[in-house]
Enzyme design. Structure first.
Site, PDB file in Angstrom:
ATOM      1  N   GLN A 311     -20.327 -27.777  -5.126  1.00 48.31           N
ATOM      2  CA  GLN A 311     -20.738 -28.706  -4.185  1.00 48.31           C
ATOM      3  C   GLN A 311     -21.544 -30.016  -4.661  1.00 48.31           C
ATOM      4  OE1 GLN A 311     -21.104 -28.545  -0.355  1.00 48.31           O
ATOM      5  NE2 GLN A 311     -20.768 -30.329   0.211  1.00 48.31           N
ATOM      6  N   ASP A 314     -20.912 -31.357  -7.775  1.00 48.94           N
ATOM      7  CA  ASP A 314     -20.325 -32.462  -7.842  1.00 48.94           C
ATOM      8  C   ASP A 314     -21.041 -33.590  -7.085  1.00 48.94           C
ATOM      9  OD1 ASP A 314     -17.373 -34.132  -7.109  1.00 48.94           O
ATOM     10  OD2 ASP A 314     -18.506 -33.634  -5.000  1.00 48.94           O
ATOM     11  N   HIS A 315     -22.280 -33.746  -5.880  1.00 43.27           N
ATOM     12  CA  HIS A 315     -22.682 -34.734  -5.813  1.00 43.27           C
ATOM     13  C   HIS A 315     -23.913 -35.156  -6.986  1.00 43.27           C
ATOM     14  CE1 HIS A 315     -22.297 -33.150  -1.401  1.00 43.27           C
ATOM     15  NE2 HIS A 315     -20.962 -33.907  -1.813  1.00 43.27           N
ATOM     16  N   ASP A 316     -23.970 -34.432  -8.198  1.00 41.85           N
ATOM     17  CA  ASP A 316     -25.210 -34.939  -9.255  1.00 41.85           C
ATOM     18  C   ASP A 316     -24.364 -35.814  -9.841  1.00 41.85           C
ATOM     19  OD1 ASP A 316     -26.900 -34.955 -11.289  1.00 41.85           O
ATOM     20  OD2 ASP A 316     -26.609 -32.937 -11.537  1.00 41.85           O
ATOM     21  N   ARG A 456     -26.061 -37.022   1.123  1.00 38.30           N
ATOM     22  CA  ARG A 456     -25.100 -35.716   1.418  1.00 38.30           C
ATOM     23  C   ARG A 456     -25.847 -35.087   1.850  1.00 38.30           C
ATOM     24  NH1 ARG A 456     -20.826 -37.218  -3.434  1.00 38.30           N
ATOM     25  NH2 ARG A 456     -22.877 -38.288  -4.417  1.00 38.30           N
TER      26      ARG A 456
END
Length: 763
Positions: A311, A314-316, A456
């Site tokens: 996660q 992914d946010h990176d 997020r």
């Protein structure tokens, strides 16, 4: 940086909405691993896998149609003639063949054009008429949004969709880019309608026509100006990584595809089923083709850290924002569980129908699940054509989760003293992320949400813990560099520390995470519905329901909050890689104080349709398997009972959504993914590696050989040891559960958990 759009298997794990994209730098090969490179006259000429002579070229210079992708993947890489250190593919010499099947706009962007799609004879006046009509539609849209806002037909507080919007902030800059994109998209729709273009002409022919010579010229992206020579420090917004294409990887640019979109009308409306009818409800597919997880679904091998790293990673690299209404308010598509009347429904509403007999939502009289389309992006090269999506964060593995994706965000996170990032102290003196009080707080307003490089961060406590550890690591490194180099300025210390942190994240991703998982796509299936915490002696101290702690990261304020959650990530098993998903994700996502939440799986499926993603069968074929012509053809990778259920839900084998097809595949031996996702995700990370000029192992990153050797020794265990509050011992591989082969070792003095030698950075 180009990216391939696949459904939300690049999953924001517990966040809800499909980002639906995978990145791929367009100047790389489609290689998952590094086979032996051909040594053929320094790459000037080569022989491809079909024994045909050719020239070694970059992939985007040779890639003519998506149907050729499977063949190109099979090739052994060759070296470019003018850049021997760069790999390419052996491109056939037949230029006439390429001219028949390829198309590259004047801006050099890739698109796909089958040879049998005629280019319409659009005159400048035709384009002028379409743009003028489109601008009228845009004005009507603005007026509708004002009316919806004035009548309070917007997302209401304390609802699941409002929790999601708060967790996924969209910058005003991104919204402005999206507004420009809407004008171009509406113009493309008008061009199709006014000139009676076919669906395929909308998909493949419109990109031949430029908006830069129309009244939309002011919506075209300005040229990126880069310094010469290029710096070995990354820009905050991802620009200037590639000298020839400085916008690749930059924030707020369109995501590119390796396979053409399949919109219902060719340019905008969500994908339809065969026969141009609606696809089955995404909620029905979710309920029918996935299972609820249980204790037996837990992995005996992997820790929950595997999910959490996925996660964070992914946010990176990805964040596709949603369309918003007047004053950035959330768009609502349902009212009291029913569909809003069409007269007051926003044009980008795409709500999910809930079956009347739904086993969960029926008890709450819910027939409509909120869903709003992703914000459109200006098309690459400022052309007309199909709807594309934005990426609001940098498209590189560069620690943007820690530092932000533009200068303004970065400045809000810095101390501007000694190169450090801003923090706060808990009552016990522990370092925590800075406060973002405007987002959320506890009941007494004594504990607040956190501010980080990615908005997020507050989605759930374990994600906030990972963010906290990396801010601590940055400051630990910055303090050491400042002590080693007292003459360095704040800016120099900050940039050097940022460069090291980015390298550590890349090292962990490529040398610990990917060898286990080979992709972050499927991380949602690894999510546990319960967040557990443990003491240093292994006693369980916490058992938190996920839906009760989304947007409530206040556990970190406790005396041992960070360490307790870290131990939970190291000791709690992940879910197995299968079709089982916790009800926390299927029924209670962002539930908050309500009796029900949303369904992540349904949202993923709907996002793929929103983005015009082709069906599973197209990607299956793309990745080298025979195209399935009948349901039994899927039995080579999917169990019979699942195929039978698919045939009951979908009318055609060519209707199956990529997400559900991919998660239904049996794992490839030695991997955690089925063959289709293994192909797509493996390719993605190959491109993220090869397409990044500043990847830590590249010479252009300018680490010395001694520095590189030390960086290559670092694992996630070292980061946890150095930045926990009181972590004394840990298993050497944080992604694997502790056992005889992966014993817990002391943090200090263990050769299995080596330290980064920062003295190598003494100038």
């Amino acid at each position: 940086m180009a990216r391939v759009l696949i459904p939300w298997i690049i999953l924001l794990v517990t966040t809800g909405f499909v980002c639906g994209q995978i990145f791929f730098p367009a100047d790389t090969t489609f290689l998952v691993s590094r086979p032996v490179v051909q040594q053929q006259n320094a790459g000037a000429t080569c022989t491809n896998h079909m024994n045909k002579k050719g020239r070694c070229k970059r992939l985007f210079e040779c890639f003519f149609m998506y149907t050729q992708l499977a063949d190109l993947i099979k090739q052994t890489p060759c070296r470019l003639a003018n850049q021997p250190s760069v790999f390419g593919v052996c491109c056939p010499n037949s230029e006439s063949d390429s001219q028949k099947t390829s198309g590259v706009s004047s801006a050099g962007t890739l698109f796909f054009k089958p040879p049998d799609v005629p280019i319409p004879d659009l005159k400048p006046q035709d384009i002028q008429n379409a743009v003028q009509a489109a601008l009228v539609v845009v004005e009507q849209r603005v007026e509708l949004e004002k009316n919806l806002f004035n009548n309070r037909i917007v997302v209401q507080p304390d609802t699941a969709v409002n929790f999601h919007l708060n967790l996924f902030p969209t910058t005003s800059e991104t919204l402005d880019v999206g507004k420009d994109a809407i004008k171009g998209l509406e113009s493309s729709i008008q061009l199709v309608n006014q000139n009676m273009l076919t669906v395929d002409q909308g998909r493949f022919a419109l990109p031949f026509f430029q908006a830069s010579s129309s009244p939309l010229a002011d919506t075209c992206r300005p040229q990126v100006n880069c310094p010469s020579p290029l710096s070995h420090f990354r820009t905050m917004d991802g620009s200037c990584n590639n000298e020839q294409r400085p916008e690749w990887g930059q924030i707020n640019v369109a995501l590119q595809r390796i396979i053409p979109p399949k919109y219902g009308d060719g340019v905008n409306t969500p994908r339809l089923a065969v026969g141009d009818v609606e696809l089955p409800s995404a909620r029905l597919v979710s309920q029918s083709l996935t299972e609820s997880s249980h204790r037996s679904s837990q992995s005996e091998t992997w820790t929950l850290m595997l999910m959490q790293w996925g996660q964070f990673l992914d946010h990176d690299i990805t964040h596709s924002p949603l369309v918003r209404g007047q004053n950035s308010t959330g768009v609502t598509c349902c009212q009291r569980g029913q569909f809003l009347d069409a007269s007051v429904r926003h044009p980008d509403c795409f709500p999910i129908a809930i079956p009347e007999n739904d086993p969960f939502y029926a008890q709450f009289n819910q027939r409509c699940m909120e869903f709003v389309r992703s914000l459109p992006a200006p098309r690459p090269g400022c052309t007309f054509g199909p709807r594309e999506q934005l990426n609001q964060v940098t498209a590189f593995i560069d620690g943007s989760t820690v530092y932000g994706s533009n200068d303004e965000a970065a400045n809000q996170l810095r101390e501007f003293n000694g190169g450090r990032l801003a923090t706060q102290r808990s009552l016990k003196g522990h370092t925590l992320l800075p406060v973002k009080a405007e987002e959320c707080s506890d009941f007494l307003r004594q504990r607040f949400c956190f501010r980080a490089g990615d908005g997020r961060v507050n989605e759930q406590p374990q994600l906030a813990v990972i963010h906290t550890l990396w801010v601590r690591e940055h400051n630990r490194v910055a303090d050491a560099l400042q002590q080693l180099n007292p003459s360095w300025s704040d800016e120099r210390v900050f940039q050097e520390s940022r460069r090291i942190i980015g390298a550590e994240i890349q090292q962990i991703t490529y040398n610990e995470f990917l060898p286990i998982f080979l992709g972050e796509d499927y991380m949602s299936s690894l999510v546990q519905g319960i967040i557990e915490g443990f003491t240093a002696f292994g006693s369980q101290t916490q058992s938190l329901l996920l839906h009760q702690h989304q947007s409530k990261p206040f556990e970190l304020y406790e005396d041992t909050g960070v360490d307790t959650l870290v131990r939970g990530l190291l000791m709690q098993p992940a879910q197995k890689m299968d079709r089982a998903f916790t009800d926390e994700l299927k029924n209670r996502l962002f539930q908050g104080k309500q009796s029900f939440g949303m369904d992540l799986i349904a949202l993923n499926l709907q996002r793929g349709r929103d983005h015009g993603l082709p069906p599973y069968n197209d990607y299956r074929e793309l990745c080298g398997r025979p195209r399935a012509n009948q349901w039994q053809d899927l039995l080579d990778v999917i169990d019979q009972r699942v195929v039978q259920e698919m045939s009951r839900i979908y009318n055609s084998i060519d209707d199956v959504d990529l997400f559900i097809g991919g998660v239904s595949e049996r794992q490839v031996e030695g991997a955690l993914l089925g063959p289709t996702f293994l192909c797509l995700i493996g390719d993605q990370f190959a491109r993220l590696r090869r397409g990044d000029r500043l990847f830590y192992e590249e010479a252009t990153a300018q680490f010395t050989q001694q520095q590189l050797a030390s960086l290559r020794s670092i694992g996630l265990a070292r980061i946890l040891c150095d930045n926990g509050d009181d972590i004394k011992s840990i298993q050497s591989s944080a992604f694997l559960r502790s056992d005889v082969q992966n014993r817990r070792r002391p943090c200090q003095g263990s050769s299995d958990i080596p330290e980064l030698d920062l003295t190598l950075w003494r100038e």
